[in-house]
Design a protein around this motif. Sequence first.
Motif, PDB file in Angstrom:
ATOM      1  N   GLY A   5       3.764   0.065   8.769  1.00 12.52           N
ATOM      2  CA  GLY A   5       2.892   1.213   8.965  1.00 12.52           C
ATOM      3  C   GLY A   5       3.404   2.450   8.287  1.00 12.52           C
ATOM      4  N   LEU A   6       2.950   3.603   8.762  1.00 12.54           N
ATOM      5  CA  LEU A   6       3.405   4.903   8.276  1.00 12.54           C
ATOM      6  C   LEU A   6       4.642   5.326   9.042  1.00 12.54           C
ATOM      7  CD1 LEU A   6       0.148   7.065   7.989  1.00 12.54           C
ATOM      8  CD2 LEU A   6       1.533   6.168   6.111  1.00 12.54           C
ATOM      9  N   LEU A   7       5.566   5.993   8.351  1.00 14.90           N
ATOM     10  CA  LEU A   7       6.778   6.438   9.008  1.00 14.90           C
ATOM     11  C   LEU A   7       7.277   7.718   8.354  1.00 14.90           C
ATOM     12  CD1 LEU A   7       8.734   5.324  11.248  1.00 14.90           C
ATOM     13  CD2 LEU A   7      10.148   4.483   9.375  1.00 14.90           C
ATOM     14  N   ASN A  26      10.784   0.451  12.080  1.00 17.01           N
ATOM     15  CA  ASN A  26       9.533   0.612  12.807  1.00 17.01           C
ATOM     16  C   ASN A  26       9.259  -0.692  13.564  1.00 17.01           C
ATOM     17  OD1 ASN A  26       6.986   1.024  13.735  1.00 17.01           O
ATOM     18  ND2 ASN A  26       6.080   1.590  11.786  1.00 17.01           N
ATOM     19  N   LYS A  27       9.579  -0.723  14.848  1.00 12.77           N
ATOM     20  CA  LYS A  27       9.534  -1.957  15.622  1.00 12.77           C
ATOM     21  C   LYS A  27       8.110  -2.422  15.920  1.00 12.77           C
ATOM     22  CE  LYS A  27      14.049  -1.150  17.723  1.00 12.77           C
ATOM     23  NZ  LYS A  27      14.822  -0.989  18.981  1.00 12.77           N
ATOM     24  N   LYS A  28       7.128  -1.585  15.670  1.00 16.00           N
ATOM     25  CA  LYS A  28       5.746  -1.968  15.938  1.00 16.00           C
ATOM     26  C   LYS A  28       5.116  -2.705  14.760  1.00 16.00           C
ATOM     27  CE  LYS A  28       4.808   1.775  19.219  1.00 16.00           C
ATOM     28  NZ  LYS A  28       3.932   2.939  19.540  1.00 16.00           N
ATOM     29  N   GLY A  29       5.830  -2.800  13.652  1.00 21.41           N
ATOM     30  CA  GLY A  29       5.292  -3.492  12.487  1.00 21.41           C
ATOM     31  C   GLY A  29       5.164  -2.562  11.299  1.00 21.41           C
ATOM     32  N   ASN A  35       3.489   1.570   4.358  1.00 22.15           N
ATOM     33  CA  ASN A  35       3.910   0.178   4.196  1.00 22.15           C
ATOM     34  C   ASN A  35       5.396   0.025   4.454  1.00 22.15           C
ATOM     35  OD1 ASN A  35       3.341  -2.511   3.725  1.00 22.15           O
ATOM     36  ND2 ASN A  35       3.471  -2.350   1.503  1.00 22.15           N
ATOM     37  N   VAL A  36       5.885   0.706   5.500  1.00 23.72           N
ATOM     38  CA  VAL A  36       7.294   0.648   5.889  1.00 23.72           C
ATOM     39  C   VAL A  36       7.399  -0.123   7.197  1.00 23.72           C
ATOM     40  CG1 VAL A  36       9.333   1.986   6.505  1.00 23.72           C
ATOM     41  CG2 VAL A  36       7.750   2.865   4.780  1.00 23.72           C
ATOM     42  N   TRP A  46       0.772  -1.237   0.000  1.00 25.07           N
ATOM     43  CA  TRP A  46       0.000   0.000   0.000  1.00 25.07           C
ATOM     44  C   TRP A  46       0.805   1.290   0.000  1.00 25.07           C
ATOM     45  CZ3 TRP A  46       0.194   2.724   4.795  1.00 25.07           C
ATOM     46  CH2 TRP A  46       0.694   2.001   5.882  1.00 25.07           C
ATOM     47  N   CYS A  47       2.098   1.255  -0.262  1.00 28.15           N
ATOM     48  CA  CYS A  47       2.861   2.512  -0.297  1.00 28.15           C
ATOM     49  C   CYS A  47       2.330   3.456  -1.358  1.00 28.15           C
ATOM     50  CB  CYS A  47       4.349   2.255  -0.493  1.00 28.15           C
ATOM     51  SG  CYS A  47       4.803   1.445  -2.041  1.00 28.15           S
ATOM     52  N   ALA A  48       1.975   2.925  -2.537  1.00 27.74           N
ATOM     53  CA  ALA A  48       1.450   3.770  -3.609  1.00 27.74           C
ATOM     54  C   ALA A  48       0.049   4.277  -3.275  1.00 27.74           C
ATOM     55  CB  ALA A  48       1.431   3.003  -4.926  1.00 27.74           C
TER      56      ALA A  48
END
Length: 222
Positions: free
Chosen positions: A198-200, A193-196, A185-186, A103-105
């Motif tokens: 997501g957005l960063l 991103n240690k939480k999984g 999707n990073v 989902w990055c795009a």
Amino acid sequence: MTGVSAGLLVGSLAMAGPARASSLGDSIARQANGQLDSQNKEVQKRRLEGGKKHNNNCNFYSGFWNKGARKGLDGAKCGTTMGYRYERGVKKWTPIAWGSRAWCADFAKFTWYWGKADVAGINSLASSFKGYGDRHHTWHPRGSYTPKPGDAVTHDRDHDGTIDHVGVVVNSNKSKRTYSSVEGNVGVKYGNNKKGEGLLRKTGQSAVNADVVGFTTPVSKK
């Protein structure tokens, strides 16, 4: 320094700030920053993928475009949260069923859409942003250009000749040849991103790093 401070627009549940002239790129950058900075609890849920482990590809942004499977990679059903969407020409705060796919795009397209850019021809492939730039003559290969807020930055992270990731530039430094971006999707491998997944927000990146393929500047919606 070229850039914008983090702020929010309607796509992120914002209160309007002081009136001022704003470029298309600034509007897009505020949308991208706003997805991370919003205090609205529904918007905050978008920052990580759904599912117990937060890495099953279920996400708000694919759901916004009505795309992606309704079950994640772990077999769990994707959830539903609130978000703005136009329905029959009227903007409504409405339930958005999440979709499951890379989902990055979809995230980058979302920021361009709410920033009032033309998004025709952009799909779920990060490479579609290069195609867009080629069509609109706004594609800038790595090393030929100083990125601007609102640009899409495309990456070839595996160095195999294929564009495999895209983010949104939120500021840059011409003298240092660096930029900051917000990317979807990073996860742990690329974003720490240690939480999984997501957005960063990623800062101080080299605009001439070998991972960068190039930058695409958006054009305004007609």
